[in-house]
Scaffold this motif. Structure first.
Motif, PDB file in Angstrom:
ATOM      1  N   PHE A 113       0.839  -1.208   0.000  1.00  0.00           N
ATOM      2  CA  PHE A 113       0.000   0.000   0.000  1.00  0.00           C
ATOM      3  C   PHE A 113       0.866   1.247   0.000  1.00  0.00           C
ATOM      4  N   ARG A 114       0.649   2.102  -0.998  1.00  0.00           N
ATOM      5  CA  ARG A 114       1.361   3.374  -1.037  1.00  0.00           C
ATOM      6  C   ARG A 114       0.412   4.441  -1.552  1.00  0.00           C
ATOM      7  N   HIS A 115       0.413   5.583  -0.867  1.00  0.00           N
ATOM      8  CA  HIS A 115      -0.468   6.663  -1.280  1.00  0.00           C
ATOM      9  C   HIS A 115       0.219   7.456  -2.385  1.00  0.00           C
ATOM     10  N   GLU A 116       0.068   6.961  -3.628  1.00  0.00           N
ATOM     11  CA  GLU A 116       0.663   7.611  -4.785  1.00  0.00           C
ATOM     12  C   GLU A 116      -0.460   8.060  -5.696  1.00  0.00           C
ATOM     13  N   ARG A 117      -0.107   8.823  -6.751  1.00  0.00           N
ATOM     14  CA  ARG A 117      -1.139   9.252  -7.690  1.00  0.00           C
ATOM     15  C   ARG A 117      -1.472   8.095  -8.626  1.00  0.00           C
ATOM     16  N   LYS A 120      -1.998   4.339 -14.886  1.00  0.00           N
ATOM     17  CA  LYS A 120      -1.703   3.016 -15.440  1.00  0.00           C
ATOM     18  C   LYS A 120      -0.390   2.473 -14.853  1.00  0.00           C
ATOM     19  N   GLY A 121      -0.459   1.298 -14.241  1.00  0.00           N
ATOM     20  CA  GLY A 121       0.752   0.692 -13.684  1.00  0.00           C
ATOM     21  C   GLY A 121       1.160   1.239 -12.328  1.00  0.00           C
ATOM     22  N   ARG A 122       0.357   2.150 -11.773  1.00  0.00           N
ATOM     23  CA  ARG A 122       0.677   2.699 -10.450  1.00  0.00           C
ATOM     24  C   ARG A 122      -0.609   2.824  -9.644  1.00  0.00           C
ATOM     25  N   TYR A 123      -0.670   2.103  -8.560  1.00  0.00           N
ATOM     26  CA  TYR A 123      -1.914   2.030  -7.787  1.00  0.00           C
ATOM     27  C   TYR A 123      -1.610   2.238  -6.307  1.00  0.00           C
ATOM     28  N   ARG A 124      -2.654   2.362  -5.510  1.00  0.00           N
ATOM     29  CA  ARG A 124      -2.441   2.567  -4.068  1.00  0.00           C
ATOM     30  C   ARG A 124      -2.422   1.241  -3.323  1.00  0.00           C
ATOM     31  N   HIS A 127       0.351  -5.267  -5.931  1.00  0.00           N
ATOM     32  CA  HIS A 127       0.820  -6.583  -5.467  1.00  0.00           C
ATOM     33  C   HIS A 127       2.254  -6.828  -5.892  1.00  0.00           C
ATOM     34  N   GLN A 128       3.000  -7.377  -4.994  1.00  0.00           N
ATOM     35  CA  GLN A 128       4.390  -7.714  -5.306  1.00  0.00           C
ATOM     36  C   GLN A 128       4.662  -9.184  -5.014  1.00  0.00           C
ATOM     37  N   ILE A 129       5.597  -9.728  -5.775  1.00  0.00           N
ATOM     38  CA  ILE A 129       6.264 -10.962  -5.356  1.00  0.00           C
ATOM     39  C   ILE A 129       7.689 -10.543  -5.036  1.00  0.00           C
ATOM     40  N   VAL A 259      20.046   4.419  -8.295  1.00  0.00           N
ATOM     41  CA  VAL A 259      20.338   4.422  -6.852  1.00  0.00           C
ATOM     42  C   VAL A 259      19.227   3.782  -6.032  1.00  0.00           C
ATOM     43  N   ARG A 260      18.042   3.557  -6.620  1.00  0.00           N
ATOM     44  CA  ARG A 260      16.899   2.976  -5.920  1.00  0.00           C
ATOM     45  C   ARG A 260      16.349   3.958  -4.876  1.00  0.00           C
ATOM     46  N   GLY A 261      15.060   3.851  -4.645  1.00  0.00           N
ATOM     47  CA  GLY A 261      14.383   4.808  -3.787  1.00  0.00           C
ATOM     48  C   GLY A 261      14.606   4.612  -2.295  1.00  0.00           C
ATOM     49  N   GLY A 281       7.788   2.067 -16.082  1.00  0.00           N
ATOM     50  CA  GLY A 281       8.560   1.085 -16.833  1.00  0.00           C
ATOM     51  C   GLY A 281       9.332   0.059 -16.013  1.00  0.00           C
ATOM     52  N   THR A 282       9.400   0.217 -14.696  1.00  0.00           N
ATOM     53  CA  THR A 282      10.176  -0.746 -13.913  1.00  0.00           C
ATOM     54  C   THR A 282       9.264  -1.888 -13.458  1.00  0.00           C
ATOM     55  N   VAL A 283       9.595  -3.112 -13.865  1.00  0.00           N
ATOM     56  CA  VAL A 283       8.735  -4.241 -13.494  1.00  0.00           C
ATOM     57  C   VAL A 283       9.319  -5.046 -12.339  1.00  0.00           C
ATOM     58  N   GLU A 311       0.923  -6.218 -11.051  1.00  0.00           N
ATOM     59  CA  GLU A 311       0.054  -5.494 -11.993  1.00  0.00           C
ATOM     60  C   GLU A 311       0.809  -5.167 -13.278  1.00  0.00           C
ATOM     61  N   ARG A 312       2.036  -4.658 -13.129  1.00  0.00           N
ATOM     62  CA  ARG A 312       2.787  -4.243 -14.324  1.00  0.00           C
ATOM     63  C   ARG A 312       3.145  -5.442 -15.189  1.00  0.00           C
ATOM     64  N   LEU A 313       3.471  -6.586 -14.565  1.00  0.00           N
ATOM     65  CA  LEU A 313       3.838  -7.757 -15.357  1.00  0.00           C
ATOM     66  C   LEU A 313       2.617  -8.377 -16.032  1.00  0.00           C
TER      67      LEU A 313
HETATM   68  P1  ATP Z   1       8.655   3.365  -9.010  1.00  0.00           P
HETATM   69  O1  ATP Z   1       9.962   4.003  -9.330  1.00  0.00           O
HETATM   70  O2  ATP Z   1       7.902   2.879 -10.210  1.00  0.00           O
HETATM   71  O3  ATP Z   1       7.823   4.163  -8.055  1.00  0.00           O
HETATM   72  P2  ATP Z   1       9.712   1.923  -6.775  1.00  0.00           P
HETATM   73  O4  ATP Z   1      11.164   2.084  -6.873  1.00  0.00           O
HETATM   74  O5  ATP Z   1       8.958   2.778  -5.831  1.00  0.00           O
HETATM   75  O6  ATP Z   1       9.037   2.015  -8.227  1.00  0.00           O
HETATM   76  P3  ATP Z   1       9.941  -0.653  -5.493  1.00  0.00           P
HETATM   77  O7  ATP Z   1       9.706  -0.152  -4.130  1.00  0.00           O
HETATM   78  O8  ATP Z   1      11.298  -1.048  -5.860  1.00  0.00           O
HETATM   79  O9  ATP Z   1       9.343   0.399  -6.536  1.00  0.00           O
HETATM   80  O10 ATP Z   1       8.934  -1.850  -5.801  1.00  0.00           O
HETATM   81  C1  ATP Z   1       9.268  -2.919  -6.685  1.00  0.00           C
HETATM   82  C2  ATP Z   1       8.297  -2.999  -7.821  1.00  0.00           C
HETATM   83  O11 ATP Z   1       6.945  -2.910  -7.376  1.00  0.00           O
HETATM   84  C3  ATP Z   1       8.396  -1.873  -8.830  1.00  0.00           C
HETATM   85  O12 ATP Z   1       9.427  -2.106  -9.731  1.00  0.00           O
HETATM   86  C4  ATP Z   1       7.048  -1.921  -9.495  1.00  0.00           C
HETATM   87  O13 ATP Z   1       7.012  -2.961 -10.468  1.00  0.00           O
HETATM   88  C5  ATP Z   1       6.128  -2.284  -8.362  1.00  0.00           C
HETATM   89  N1  ATP Z   1       5.487  -1.082  -7.809  1.00  0.00           N
HETATM   90  C6  ATP Z   1       6.005  -0.163  -6.970  1.00  0.00           C
HETATM   91  N2  ATP Z   1       5.102   0.781  -6.663  1.00  0.00           N
HETATM   92  C7  ATP Z   1       3.963   0.445  -7.332  1.00  0.00           C
HETATM   93  C8  ATP Z   1       2.655   1.020  -7.419  1.00  0.00           C
HETATM   94  N3  ATP Z   1       2.312   2.097  -6.738  1.00  0.00           N
HETATM   95  N4  ATP Z   1       1.742   0.400  -8.211  1.00  0.00           N
HETATM   96  C9  ATP Z   1       2.050  -0.716  -8.908  1.00  0.00           C
HETATM   97  N5  ATP Z   1       3.259  -1.302  -8.854  1.00  0.00           N
HETATM   98  C10 ATP Z   1       4.218  -0.738  -8.080  1.00  0.00           C
END
Ligand code: ATP
Ligand code: MG
Length: 429
Positions: A113-117, A120-124, A127-129, A259-261, A281-283, A311-313
């Motif tokens: 769960f992340r409070h982002e805008r 497409k491909g970005r949700y609040r 799901h991750q593996i 550098v990763r977030g 674009g990052t999957v 979701e992105r994959l």
């Molecule tokens: P981004 O730069 O896209 O915000 P991130 O660096 O915040 O990604 P990570 O924390 O590394 O993302 O999460 C690993 C993966 O989870 C990402 O590569 C992406 O595929 C997916 N992911 C991250 N945030 C979201 C989101 N809000 N909605 C959908 N998928 C997400």
């Protein structure tokens, strides 16, 4: 519909027509991870807020502005997990399963769960593996993580559409020296940096490299490079990783700005990126975090991991039309019965067949209906064959066996012979 009865923005239902593809994806990953010797771990979705502040870092986007944080009824501050690594480290420490150098190769799947805008491909809720490996410090395991994702892309049919970006952030010592050099350089250009970068320069300077601002990017072209600050240990580690990727034939590009977030990475960082999904674009992304376990109160324990966004994959599988034919057909056989006696006999017959053919996807008509309406449902189900039980079949103790996809004539099959007949038609092709 009134507003209160809608799903929360950025939190999606995954509808029945979408779940087959999700299960195909998750099933492919789970089988592959079993084969590479990874074990699944399941953590709670809610943790103490402090856990994420301590592990992810106070001055990251996630902790500063993306967390769903609330007070429990007793006043404890809780947070819906924004990622899995923190909870995984907490769990292995709490249960002592990395103590004494025990190697753990773990994976998990679930909502984050992340409070982002939302877009497409970005949700609040997404799901991750994720995978996390503890107590292995060499580049061999970093390579394995990348190699197994490469195999996954191959199995899913999306290998040509993803690209591996790689960087090394070095040990905390080399990273510290680099940070000093970067801060010195950027301070000279302070007035030309965007506002966000000016702020980050004080709180988390490496993140300035990550900026999307074109003017700041232009200044960064002349900035010191991390690669020039790697100590021997970091450089050898990175060389070891690249040699292994070369041995398998996995292409990569070195991205010095990667550098990763999150705060906790050291040495290897990598991302799998695609140009098929627009801005998101990052999957798959991850790296090494040798200092994290200690930072969270454990003994020094090397760690490395990554997470991929389901979701992105899944979107990629749809975009590239990599949808296996067999997942779109969910019914093999559809049983139609006319009249109550036939319904009872049909139900008992279906259960006998299921005993003998546990993998058969057999659907029994529910809700009765005329000949015409049951046939329509049989056809719509996608089944290859309809089984028919009417007065005539009841009297002769047979079922009508009717191909629905144009392979031959209807025939009568004795009840006792039905399972064997189906086995030849369906299970063995
Ligand atoms: P981004 O730069 O896209 O915000 P991130 O660096 O915040 O990604 P990570 O924390 O590394 O993302 O999460 C690993 C993966 O989870 C990402 O590569 C992406 O595929 C997916 N992911 C991250 N945030 C979201 C989101 N809000 N909605 C959908 N998928 C997400
Ligand atoms: Mg993000």
């Amino acid at each position: 519909m009134s507003k209160s009865l809608q799903a929360i923005r950025g939190m999606n239902d995954i509808l029945p027509e979408q779940t087959p593809l999700w299960r195909h994806f998750e099933g492919t990953v789970a089988r592959l991870l079993d084969n590479y010797g990874y074990k699944q771990i399941r953590m709670p979705i809610v943790e103490f807020t402090e856990l994420f502040k301590r592990s992810i870092g106070e001055v990251t986007d996630i902790v500063e502005k993306e967390m769903y944080t609330f007070d429990d009824r007793n006043g404890d501050s809780l947070t819906l997990r924004p990622e899995g690594t923190a909870a995984c480290v907490r769990a292995v420490l709490e249960h002592g399963i990395t103590g004494g150098g025990q190697v753990q190769k773990l994976w998990y799947v679930g909502p984050m769960f992340r409070h982002e805008r939302p877009q497409k491909g970005r949700y609040r809720q997404f799901h991750q593996i994720g995978l996390e490996v503890f107590n292995l410090e060499g580049p061999d395991i970093d390579a394995e993580l990348i190699v197994l994702t490469w195999r996954l892309w191959g199995e899913l049919g999306i290998r040509d559409a993803v690209k591996l970006e790689l960087n090394s952030l070095g040990t905390s010592e080399s990273r510290g020296r680099y940070r000093e050099a970067l801060v010195a350089f950027l301070s000279e250009h302070l007035d030309k940096l965007d506002e966000d970068s000016q702020r980050r320069l004080k709180t988390n300077p490496l993140r300035v490299l990550d900026t999307k601002n074109a003017d700041t990017q232009a200044i960064l072209a002349d900035a010191p490079k991390m690669a020039d600050y790697l100590d021997d240990e970091s450089r050898l580690h990175f060389e070891g990783l690249k040699a292994r990727l070369d041995a398998v034939g996995i292409p990569y590009v070195i991205n010095p700005k990667l550098v990763r977030g999150l705060d906790y990475y050291s040495k290897t960082v990598f991302e799998w990126v695609t140009d098929k999904l627009g801005a998101q674009g990052t999957v798959c992304a991850g790296g090494r975090y040798d200092g994290l376990v200690e930072q969270m109160g454990g003994k020094p324990t090397p760690g490395v991991g990554f997470a991929m966004g389901i979701e992105r994959l899944v979107l990629m599988l749809e975009t590239l039309e990599q949808i296996p034919e067999e997942i779109s057909r969910q019914v093999d056989v559809y049983l139609c019965a006319f009249g109550e006696a036939a319904e009872l006999a049909g139900l008992a017959l279906a259960e006998r067949v299921r005993d003998q053919l546990p993998n058969l996807r057999l659907q029994v008509n529910a809700g009765a209906g005329s000949f015409k309406s049951q046939f329509k449902k049989a056809d719509k189900s996608g089944a290859l064959y309809a089984l028919i039980l009417g007065d005539d079949e009841m009297a002769r103790q047979v079922v009508g066996f009717k191909p629905l996809r144009g392979q031959g004539e209807q025939q009568s099959i004795a009840w006792d012979a039905l399972a064997a007949h189906l086995a030849t038609c369906i299970v063995q092709g």
